[in-house]
Design a protein around this motif. Sequence first.
Motif, PDB file in Angstrom:
ATOM      1  N   ASN A 259       0.781  -1.327   0.021  1.00 24.66           N
ATOM      2  CA  ASN A 259       0.111   0.027   0.011  1.00 24.66           C
ATOM      3  C   ASN A 259       1.034   1.139   0.044  1.00 24.66           C
ATOM      4  O   ASN A 259       1.377   1.810   1.138  1.00 24.66           O
ATOM      5  CB  ASN A 259      -1.001  -0.053   1.086  1.00 24.66           C
TER       6      ASN A 259
ATOM      7  N   TYR B 176       3.976  -5.290  -6.549  1.00 24.86           N
ATOM      8  CA  TYR B 176       2.527  -4.945  -6.144  1.00 24.86           C
ATOM      9  C   TYR B 176       2.734  -3.490  -5.710  1.00 24.86           C
ATOM     10  O   TYR B 176       3.319  -3.358  -4.762  1.00 24.86           O
ATOM     11  CB  TYR B 176       1.907  -5.960  -5.314  1.00 24.86           C
TER      12      TYR B 176
ATOM     13  N   SER C 234       0.033  -0.885  -4.779  1.00 28.70           N
ATOM     14  CA  SER C 234      -1.497  -0.400  -4.667  1.00 28.70           C
ATOM     15  C   SER C 234      -1.744   0.961  -4.193  1.00 28.70           C
ATOM     16  O   SER C 234      -0.684   1.208  -3.289  1.00 28.70           O
ATOM     17  CB  SER C 234      -2.165  -1.635  -4.039  1.00 28.70           C
TER      18      SER C 234
ATOM     19  N   ASP D  39      -7.113   2.140  -2.236  1.00 26.15           N
ATOM     20  CA  ASP D  39      -8.452   1.333  -2.585  1.00 26.15           C
ATOM     21  C   ASP D  39      -7.954  -0.024  -3.153  1.00 26.15           C
ATOM     22  O   ASP D  39      -7.254  -0.252  -3.825  1.00 26.15           O
ATOM     23  CB  ASP D  39      -8.971   1.927  -3.812  1.00 26.15           C
ATOM     24  N   ASN D  40      -8.742  -1.047  -2.523  1.00 27.24           N
ATOM     25  CA  ASN D  40      -8.627  -2.294  -3.060  1.00 27.24           C
ATOM     26  C   ASN D  40      -7.287  -3.091  -2.834  1.00 27.24           C
ATOM     27  O   ASN D  40      -6.903  -4.044  -3.082  1.00 27.24           O
ATOM     28  CB  ASN D  40      -8.763  -2.341  -4.635  1.00 27.24           C
ATOM     29  N   TRP D  41      -6.642  -2.300  -1.746  1.00 25.71           N
ATOM     30  CA  TRP D  41      -5.293  -2.799  -1.353  1.00 25.71           C
ATOM     31  C   TRP D  41      -5.440  -4.316  -0.552  1.00 25.71           C
ATOM     32  O   TRP D  41      -6.505  -4.481   0.049  1.00 25.71           O
ATOM     33  CB  TRP D  41      -4.539  -2.007  -0.311  1.00 25.71           C
ATOM     34  N   SER D  42      -4.471  -5.403  -0.877  1.00 24.04           N
ATOM     35  CA  SER D  42      -4.944  -6.393  -0.272  1.00 24.04           C
ATOM     36  C   SER D  42      -3.476  -6.866   0.366  1.00 24.04           C
ATOM     37  O   SER D  42      -2.388  -7.019  -0.335  1.00 24.04           O
ATOM     38  CB  SER D  42      -4.932  -7.616  -1.453  1.00 24.04           C
TER      39      SER D  42
ATOM     40  N   LYS E 277      -1.858 -10.048  -1.215  1.00 19.72           N
ATOM     41  CA  LYS E 277      -1.184  -9.641  -2.606  1.00 19.72           C
ATOM     42  C   LYS E 277       0.224  -8.831  -2.201  1.00 19.72           C
ATOM     43  O   LYS E 277       1.158  -8.928  -2.841  1.00 19.72           O
ATOM     44  CB  LYS E 277      -1.898  -8.942  -3.491  1.00 19.72           C
TER      45      LYS E 277
ATOM     46  N   ASN F 189       1.239   6.638  -9.179  1.00 19.55           N
ATOM     47  CA  ASN F 189       0.136   6.147  -8.358  1.00 19.55           C
ATOM     48  C   ASN F 189      -1.288   6.138  -9.591  1.00 19.55           C
ATOM     49  O   ASN F 189      -2.217   6.163  -8.894  1.00 19.55           O
ATOM     50  CB  ASN F 189      -0.286   7.185  -7.205  1.00 19.55           C
TER      51      ASN F 189
ATOM     52  N   PHE G 255      -0.105   2.494 -11.030  1.00 21.08           N
ATOM     53  CA  PHE G 255       0.267   1.494  -9.764  1.00 21.08           C
ATOM     54  C   PHE G 255       1.475   0.476 -10.132  1.00 21.08           C
ATOM     55  O   PHE G 255       1.326  -0.683 -10.204  1.00 21.08           O
ATOM     56  CB  PHE G 255      -1.244   0.837  -9.680  1.00 21.08           C
ATOM     57  N   LYS G 256       2.490   1.403 -10.391  1.00 24.01           N
ATOM     58  CA  LYS G 256       3.833   0.543 -10.592  1.00 24.01           C
ATOM     59  C   LYS G 256       4.818   1.563 -10.295  1.00 24.01           C
ATOM     60  O   LYS G 256       4.695   2.638 -10.190  1.00 24.01           O
ATOM     61  CB  LYS G 256       3.885   0.036 -11.994  1.00 24.01           C
TER      62      LYS G 256
END
Length: 374
Positions: A129, A281, A283, A286-289, A292, A364, A367-368
Amino acid sequence: MTSPVTKNLSPSTLRRIDLNIKPFVQSNDGIAAWQLANTILPLIAFCVAIAKLTEELTLASIILTPIVFIFIILFLSRSFSLMHDCGHHSLFRSKTSNRIAAFLLSIVHAMPHHPWSRGHAFHHKHNGNWNRYRGPSALTTLREYDKKSKNSKLIYRILRHPLTLLPGGFYYLVIKPRVALLLGLFELISKALADGWSNLVAGRTFRPKVFIANHKSSFFYTKEEVYDTVANTICVSIAWWLIGSAIGYWHFWILYTLVMSVSAAIMIAVFFIQHNFPGSYASGEDNWSYFKGAVDGSSFLILPPILNWFTADIAYHHVHHLSERIPNYSLRMCHEDNKSKFDGVKRLHLNQFWECFSLILWDNESFKLVSAKR
């Protein structure tokens, strides 16, 4: 028929429930004690050896000193990895044993363990994140970087160049904790004086115990961090004084600065590439895991067996992030038991390290992680 433990799963369908992790979350005090012994005792021996070898310039010292120096760096890397395990309460079974071992190892590295472990726990909690955690180099976003002036961009790149890890590593381990302690002390005194004056003007009694109990430091999150930093600084200062008295202060500080700078640089570099790599990864909020972040945001370093030993298998970083309670001596076994499930984990080789260090910006929007050279 293929069992659930061995069947192949694509990275997109992999779930934590598919992994066999629980059997490896078991600490063994015997193994932990042996790891401390086979790390600290050789480290002490090599430190004594380098002090003797560098007393005077001889053919033997010219040949042997670099070899001994390398072994000191390697054993310090292993020592730091063990201290890292203690911070996760995974090296020993009990929390008390881990705290004691961590404190003793923190003296070796001159870095208070309690504040460091809190910051490291934050990294684990938010790995992947990049809104919350920007890595050890405090990366900025691509858009923020593009808005900087030419000189600001140059400074940003220089501060994140691998060569700055040498002075930066020494600062990180040895200097920064003491600066925080001094600044925290000055802040405490200045606020106490201001509070005492305001109480005097108002005709109230200044109560030092109440003031200290309610004081919120800008440099420490908890009082335990302050106590740990004070205790570490006292012990480290005594060690500096004793060793300096025994071999000479100039002799000690030259060796100490070289050793700590290189060892810290290597530790930070390894940590950096384990999360800053092509395709990592990255992120937003939002939608951060978390899952993952562990599997896709942590690399698997392919190292020679001897380097895996000296880094206490931290190369299996994806396993470590899946569960920080897995002790270092079980990381490889956990990986092997779930090997078919980790096909999607990023493999990194030694010749790819430099490419990782170029990724010093977070885009951002796509997202990389990206390079400043585009």
